[in-house]
Scaffold this motif. Sequence first.
Motif, PDB file in Angstrom:
ATOM      1  N   ASP B  44       0.842  -1.193   0.000  1.00  0.00           N
ATOM      2  CA  ASP B  44       0.000   0.000   0.000  1.00  0.00           C
ATOM      3  C   ASP B  44       0.886   1.255   0.000  1.00  0.00           C
ATOM      4  O   ASP B  44       0.522   2.279  -0.581  1.00  0.00           O
ATOM      5  N   LEU B  45       2.033   1.176   0.641  1.00  0.00           N
ATOM      6  CA  LEU B  45       3.003   2.273   0.623  1.00  0.00           C
ATOM      7  C   LEU B  45       4.317   1.729   0.085  1.00  0.00           C
ATOM      8  O   LEU B  45       4.862   0.780   0.649  1.00  0.00           O
ATOM      9  N   LEU B  46       4.842   2.299  -0.987  1.00  0.00           N
ATOM     10  CA  LEU B  46       6.152   1.871  -1.488  1.00  0.00           C
ATOM     11  C   LEU B  46       7.233   2.373  -0.543  1.00  0.00           C
ATOM     12  O   LEU B  46       7.025   3.331   0.215  1.00  0.00           O
ATOM     13  N   SER B  47       8.412   1.766  -0.614  1.00  0.00           N
ATOM     14  CA  SER B  47       9.445   2.122   0.364  1.00  0.00           C
ATOM     15  C   SER B  47       9.853   3.594   0.258  1.00  0.00           C
ATOM     16  O   SER B  47      10.095   4.249   1.273  1.00  0.00           O
ATOM     17  N   SER B  48       9.880   4.151  -0.961  1.00  0.00           N
ATOM     18  CA  SER B  48      10.230   5.572  -1.067  1.00  0.00           C
ATOM     19  C   SER B  48       9.143   6.452  -0.443  1.00  0.00           C
ATOM     20  O   SER B  48       9.436   7.497   0.153  1.00  0.00           O
ATOM     21  N   GLN B  49       7.897   6.012  -0.530  1.00  0.00           N
ATOM     22  CA  GLN B  49       6.811   6.756   0.128  1.00  0.00           C
ATOM     23  C   GLN B  49       6.948   6.652   1.654  1.00  0.00           C
ATOM     24  O   GLN B  49       6.699   7.620   2.373  1.00  0.00           O
ATOM     25  N   SER B  65       0.269   0.734   8.352  1.00  0.00           N
ATOM     26  CA  SER B  65       0.288   0.347   6.938  1.00  0.00           C
ATOM     27  C   SER B  65       0.572  -1.150   6.784  1.00  0.00           C
ATOM     28  O   SER B  65       1.192  -1.788   7.634  1.00  0.00           O
ATOM     29  N   ARG B  66       0.083  -1.681   5.688  1.00  0.00           N
ATOM     30  CA  ARG B  66       0.303  -3.084   5.338  1.00  0.00           C
ATOM     31  C   ARG B  66       1.742  -3.295   4.850  1.00  0.00           C
ATOM     32  O   ARG B  66       2.363  -4.314   5.095  1.00  0.00           O
ATOM     33  N   ALA B  89      16.410  -1.804   7.114  1.00  0.00           N
ATOM     34  CA  ALA B  89      16.489  -1.614   8.571  1.00  0.00           C
ATOM     35  C   ALA B  89      15.407  -0.648   9.048  1.00  0.00           C
ATOM     36  O   ALA B  89      14.885  -0.782  10.154  1.00  0.00           O
ATOM     37  N   VAL B  90      15.041   0.311   8.195  1.00  0.00           N
ATOM     38  CA  VAL B  90      13.962   1.236   8.543  1.00  0.00           C
ATOM     39  C   VAL B  90      12.640   0.468   8.638  1.00  0.00           C
ATOM     40  O   VAL B  90      11.837   0.681   9.545  1.00  0.00           O
ATOM     41  N   MET B  91      12.432  -0.457   7.706  1.00  0.00           N
ATOM     42  CA  MET B  91      11.220  -1.282   7.743  1.00  0.00           C
ATOM     43  C   MET B  91      11.176  -2.089   9.050  1.00  0.00           C
ATOM     44  O   MET B  91      10.132  -2.201   9.697  1.00  0.00           O
ATOM     45  N   ASP B  92      12.325  -2.662   9.441  1.00  0.00           N
ATOM     46  CA  ASP B  92      12.395  -3.400  10.713  1.00  0.00           C
ATOM     47  C   ASP B  92      12.012  -2.490  11.870  1.00  0.00           C
ATOM     48  O   ASP B  92      11.233  -2.860  12.749  1.00  0.00           O
ATOM     49  N   THR B  93      12.595  -1.277  11.876  1.00  0.00           N
ATOM     50  CA  THR B  93      12.341  -0.335  12.968  1.00  0.00           C
ATOM     51  C   THR B  93      10.858   0.012  13.052  1.00  0.00           C
ATOM     52  O   THR B  93      10.280   0.032  14.145  1.00  0.00           O
TER      53      THR B  93
END
Lengths: 298, 186
Positions: B44-49, B65-66, B89-93
Amino acid sequence: MKYAYYPGCSLESTAWDFDRSTRALCRVLGIELVDIPDWVCCGSTPAHVSSASLAVALPVVNLQKAATIDAPIMTACASCYARLRTANYKVQNEPDERERVERITSAPYDGGVKVQHVLDVLVNDLGPDAIRAKVTRPLEGLRVACYYGCLLNRPPEIVAFENAEHPSSMERLLEAAGAKPVEWPYKTECCGASLSISNPAVISRLSHKLLSMAREAGAQCVAVACPLCQVNLDLRQADAKLAHGDLPDTPALYITQLLGLAVGLSPDEVGLSALSVNADWLVPSDPTATVSTAENPR
Amino acid sequence: MADTLQWENTSLVREVERLSGTPVGACFQCHKCSTGCPVGPEMDLLSSQVMRMIHLGQEQELLESRGIWLCASCEACTTRCPMGIDVAAVMDTLRMMAVDRKAAIPDARGEKFNRSFLGSVRRHGRVFELGMLAFYKIRSGDLFSDVGKFPQMLAKGKISLLPKRSGAAKQVRDVFRRAEEEEKKR
């Protein structure tokens, strides 16, 4: 050549054939493996997405245990490999992280135990020529798509032992065994990894994309070096076809199974029966013949 | 620093940078991470978003977010980011923050899988697949997916009925307890 062997949890269950074929191949090639005593899980992806402390501490427990064996660690699972390397990197480069993990494990650790993947050992420490010298049943003309996936090469400054965007270790090893690796563009694309359980629909889409490209490039089978890549391409292949369209059956074999057959190991010694997509056609019934160059019959 | 962009609300970007150890603020929206993302079609949200929304302090939208749970940790984004941001690592956080702050997670299967996996490691020192899957199925309510594969997996020796415990299982329990104490200090 001696290594401290870290099998990891998958190699005791879904990837027992990776464990069996790795041990058998190393025996034939004169590589001594000493099991790390009482090794524990590396935490894999669930640890690094849940607890930054645990993600370093679980690998470090194993690195500390391996320090008693005077040899580098060799592991076959790509995820274990990446987690052990990442823990070393953090301990070496982040003093806070080192202090924290030493408190958690109640033992000192300086990040100094070297960690290698079985592919790195085979291609760089042993070399393709040593394999060529041991081949008794060449994989004559077998067209293989070598699939590296993610964690053997990413992020490169922590894990890569070759070019991260265009790796070639499996191609070099399989060529030495007589096979004909195909050129294809998805060598380092992701299979969806541990979404296998929590979101199998994503896996179906990605596996289908990988398998159709491998076929389009002319491959008869895929070579892998990661337990999750193997499960997603093999066990989930039927689901992928149901969801996204039919494809010829395409076995996904561990590189150690293919090389093992080439150096004369039996199907049983490399655990060929573990595959969901049958690859028995690789082994000719006449024991004096070479590995079949016939088309994958399906 | 007069020509540096100043955001009105910098608390989220600072916090994510501190927890992930990576310079999220350096993202200039080239979208290279999103372009190479294998799960982009499902996000639903791309990593750059995600990076941009961190700059803008949109904490609730991010933590609910999903996309942050669909990240497969393939590290393609981290490898290719021209600014050296460890996007994975940001996604993990963000996932850890979502659990910590009890955010309304839209599809909790990923979180329940992680908990079931780590629970198995905590008990046995190694993963016991069958036990882990049973806990996952109870927690997620996803009782029937893949059940049809069990007989085949049992026959092929890919799943066993009994755990293979590590001799260091007690040590692992201590590591889990002390890691939890350390996490509280962050």
